[in-house]
Design a protein around this motif. Sequence first.
Motif, short mmCIF file in Angstrom:
data_model
loop_
_atom_site.label_atom_id
_atom_site.label_comp_id
_atom_site.label_asym_id
_atom_site.label_seq_id
_atom_site.Cartn_x
_atom_site.Cartn_y
_atom_site.Cartn_z
N THR A 77 7.78 -36.10 44.37
CA THR A 77 9.05 -35.77 43.73
C THR A 77 8.90 -34.52 42.87
N LEU A 78 7.86 -34.46 42.05
CA LEU A 78 7.62 -33.30 41.20
C LEU A 78 7.39 -32.04 42.04
N SER A 79 6.54 -32.14 43.04
CA SER A 79 6.23 -30.97 43.87
C SER A 79 7.46 -30.46 44.61
N THR A 80 8.26 -31.37 45.12
CA THR A 80 9.45 -30.99 45.87
C THR A 80 10.50 -30.38 44.93
N MET A 81 10.60 -30.95 43.73
CA MET A 81 11.55 -30.43 42.74
C MET A 81 11.18 -28.98 42.38
N VAL A 82 9.93 -28.72 42.08
CA VAL A 82 9.50 -27.36 41.75
C VAL A 82 9.64 -26.45 42.97
N GLY A 83 9.24 -26.94 44.13
CA GLY A 83 9.34 -26.15 45.35
C GLY A 83 10.75 -25.72 45.67
N ALA A 84 11.72 -26.57 45.37
CA ALA A 84 13.12 -26.24 45.65
C ALA A 84 13.59 -25.02 44.86
N SER A 85 12.92 -24.72 43.75
CA SER A 85 13.34 -23.60 42.90
C SER A 85 12.75 -22.26 43.33
N VAL A 86 11.76 -22.28 44.18
CA VAL A 86 11.01 -21.06 44.48
C VAL A 86 11.88 -19.95 45.05
N ALA A 87 12.67 -20.24 46.07
CA ALA A 87 13.44 -19.17 46.73
C ALA A 87 14.37 -18.45 45.76
N GLN A 88 14.99 -19.19 44.83
CA GLN A 88 15.92 -18.56 43.89
C GLN A 88 15.25 -17.92 42.69
N LEU A 89 14.10 -18.46 42.29
CA LEU A 89 13.54 -18.02 41.01
C LEU A 89 12.25 -17.22 41.09
N THR A 90 11.31 -17.58 41.94
CA THR A 90 9.99 -16.97 41.83
C THR A 90 9.39 -16.43 43.12
N GLN A 91 10.13 -16.48 44.23
CA GLN A 91 9.59 -15.99 45.50
C GLN A 91 9.25 -14.51 45.41
N GLY A 92 7.97 -14.19 45.49
CA GLY A 92 7.55 -12.79 45.49
C GLY A 92 7.48 -12.14 44.12
N THR A 93 7.93 -12.82 43.08
CA THR A 93 7.86 -12.24 41.73
C THR A 93 6.92 -13.02 40.82
N LEU A 94 6.45 -14.16 41.28
CA LEU A 94 5.53 -14.99 40.49
C LEU A 94 4.14 -14.37 40.49
N VAL A 95 3.54 -14.27 39.32
CA VAL A 95 2.15 -13.86 39.19
C VAL A 95 1.29 -15.12 39.10
N ALA A 96 1.72 -16.07 38.27
CA ALA A 96 0.95 -17.30 38.10
C ALA A 96 1.83 -18.40 37.50
N GLN A 97 1.51 -19.60 37.89
CA GLN A 97 2.09 -20.76 37.20
C GLN A 97 1.16 -21.05 36.04
N LEU A 98 1.67 -21.02 34.83
CA LEU A 98 0.82 -21.17 33.65
C LEU A 98 0.69 -22.62 33.20
N GLY A 99 1.70 -23.43 33.49
CA GLY A 99 1.58 -24.82 33.08
C GLY A 99 2.82 -25.63 33.33
N LEU A 100 2.61 -26.93 33.37
CA LEU A 100 3.69 -27.90 33.47
C LEU A 100 3.61 -28.80 32.24
N GLY A 101 4.74 -29.21 31.73
CA GLY A 101 4.75 -30.10 30.58
C GLY A 101 5.97 -30.99 30.58
N ASP A 102 5.95 -31.94 29.69
CA ASP A 102 7.10 -32.84 29.52
C ASP A 102 7.57 -33.44 30.84
N VAL A 103 6.63 -33.82 31.69
CA VAL A 103 6.97 -34.40 32.99
C VAL A 103 7.38 -35.85 32.78
#
Length: 167
Positions: A77-103
Amino acid sequence: MNAQVETPGPDIVQRGLYFEEFVVGARYLHRPGRTATEADNVLFTTLTMNTQALHLDAAFAATQEPYRERLMNSMWTLSTMVGASVAQLTQGTLVAQLGLGDVRFPHPLLQGDTLYTESVITEKRLSASRPGQGICTIAHTGRNQDGTVVATASRTVLVLCRPDPGK
């Protein structure tokens, strides 16, 4: 009948947002949703060596209150939720994921449920140590088809700033 020759339009490349394009308070609704299947659950659970019977053993899960059925692996669920955001938010512009919190997983996602994800930009700042990059914090919320919140998480990412057009 006159045939018109179309002038080629611009090439459009799908990409995520540059740092300058992130707007604190903006909410992104990521579509389409993703329907969770038995195959997703079994494959993800076994690939990650998670032997929890609530994900794999239908007979066992049927005896467990209150759901009496197999639950989707919360990490799927967590992986799919984050993955769903990639195309709109971070595709090709992400340098690194720095952390996850408050899961949090306030309600289970069940096989056959559809996961819909939304993301809100909660903070952003230029990186003090990485010129041309910025740090953004994103609050992700996953809901099932009934609107019930099944997962929340805060994610901090390092993204590229807009390239200097003069270079």
